[in-house]
Design a protein around this motif. Sequence first.
Motif, short mmCIF file in Angstrom:
data_model
loop_
_atom_site.label_atom_id
_atom_site.label_comp_id
_atom_site.label_asym_id
_atom_site.label_seq_id
_atom_site.Cartn_x
_atom_site.Cartn_y
_atom_site.Cartn_z
N GLN A 2 -3.69 -0.65 3.32
CA GLN A 2 -2.55 0.12 3.96
C GLN A 2 -2.18 0.83 2.55
OE1 GLN A 2 -1.00 -3.13 5.76
NE2 GLN A 2 -2.35 -3.17 7.59
N ALA A 3 -2.24 -0.35 1.53
CA ALA A 3 -1.00 0.20 -0.31
C ALA A 3 -1.67 1.70 0.00
CB ALA A 3 -2.07 -0.45 -0.63
N LEU A 4 -2.95 2.17 -0.03
CA LEU A 4 -3.26 3.52 0.11
C LEU A 4 -2.91 4.62 0.90
CD1 LEU A 4 -7.52 3.40 -1.09
CD2 LEU A 4 -5.08 4.21 -1.97
N TYR A 6 0.33 4.25 3.14
CA TYR A 6 1.86 4.12 2.49
C TYR A 6 1.85 5.09 1.66
CZ TYR A 6 2.58 0.93 5.49
OH TYR A 6 2.86 -0.13 6.70
N THR A 7 1.04 5.33 0.06
CA THR A 7 0.81 5.65 -1.22
C THR A 7 1.01 7.32 -0.80
OG1 THR A 7 -0.39 4.06 -2.14
CG2 THR A 7 0.06 6.48 -3.76
N PHE A 8 -0.30 7.29 0.17
CA PHE A 8 0.01 8.83 0.70
C PHE A 8 0.75 9.55 1.81
CE2 PHE A 8 -1.99 11.96 3.71
CZ PHE A 8 -2.39 12.71 3.32
N ALA A 10 3.72 8.59 1.03
CA ALA A 10 5.23 9.16 0.04
C ALA A 10 4.50 9.81 -0.95
CB ALA A 10 5.09 7.98 -1.26
N LEU A 11 3.60 10.66 -0.77
CA LEU A 11 2.98 11.58 -1.38
C LEU A 11 3.33 12.91 -0.77
CD1 LEU A 11 0.24 10.69 -3.62
CD2 LEU A 11 2.29 10.84 -4.84
#
Length: 412
Positions: A2-4, A6-8, A10-11
């Motif tokens: 899930q962190a990945l 959410y990072t995607f 945000a980017l």
Amino acid sequence: MQALVYTFIALSAAGVGAAAYFGLTFTPAEAILAAVVFGCVCVVLMERKLRQRAENRLERAIEDLSRLLATDAQAGAVLGQRINAMADIDAEQRLEGVEADISVLGTVIRQVAEAVSEIEERVTKPQLDGRDRMLAAAAAPPAPAREPDPVIPVEMVRQALAEGRLIFHVQPVVTLPQRRPQGYDLVPRLKLESGDIADSADFMPRAGGPDVLRHIEGLALAEAITIGRRARSSGQPIRLYIPLSRATLGDSAASEQLLASLEANRAIAEGLIFAISGTDWQAMASGERAIADAVARKGAGFSLVNVTSLRIDVAELADHNVRSLRIDAARFIESPESFTDFHASDIADYVARFEVVLLATGITNERQIIELLDDGIALAQGPYIAAPGPVRPDLVVDVGRPARPQLRRAEL
């Protein structure tokens, strides 16, 4: 994972904001707002997707749990059925059957050992010559003697029946060792003109005179029905053994009257047992056998008298409602091998497995009772125990009248 994601997101939102600022000439505030809106939309869509996936996983888990519970419930039902089946098992009866089988097996092993020992003795001993063999054969136990012919002619018996001089006494059949009456034999006796009383062996015809036998047996049935009904009405039902022969079973009118009387008195039929000789039972024709089976279906039973051999199909006798086998006590004690291949102490248990009992008759002394108890025989009868005697006055009926009116009255 899930962190990945959410990072995607945000980017991607930052890229959308940069594209809006540089490519679409948005103001910095508008570009930031566009990036924030895009990011929120992506987060909402992502959360919805994750929620659906979690719900699907939960549904599959619930389905699996339901299947497991159904399997457990089925296993519990099977276990309950097995427990109920085990609860219905009569362990005592099964143990008795196993003990009887073990006893029979022990008897067979003992007999095999005795046979081997006899063979070894014959091999080691010199052969007997012809004279010695004749002496040895002469020493064998004699066969049971034939019953003597009646001393009173048939014509005199007919006259006595016409004059109403036939009476019935009862002789108890007792259980050992308490000697409590289990039932009563209905014994026909004849009053002579001299005032004496003749026993049934002195006047019951054995060759010829079937009409006399039918007459006596019809009167006996009428007497037994009357005694049984009166005893039942007084609250003390009794078991009566009634004489019967092929003379009655083979006659259509007599057999129909017999069945009609039993049908009209089904309330006491369970306590009526017909005593028929083992010879007559074995010699019955198909029609007579059908009448006997009809008698059994009415509730009455049979007791085979003067049984000379127990090498018979006891299970078949039980199917025809034969309840007891009468053997001569003296002959059984002196030479049990003439009756059966079983050991004397095992034959009673074997017969009892089919709900048939052995009844020893002709008891003349206390020693015979002790011997019978050792062999497991619990029913006995004989002059030493009790001789035939009159019926209680409140139970008797006048049997001097013809048999057919008596039977009609018994049907009421």
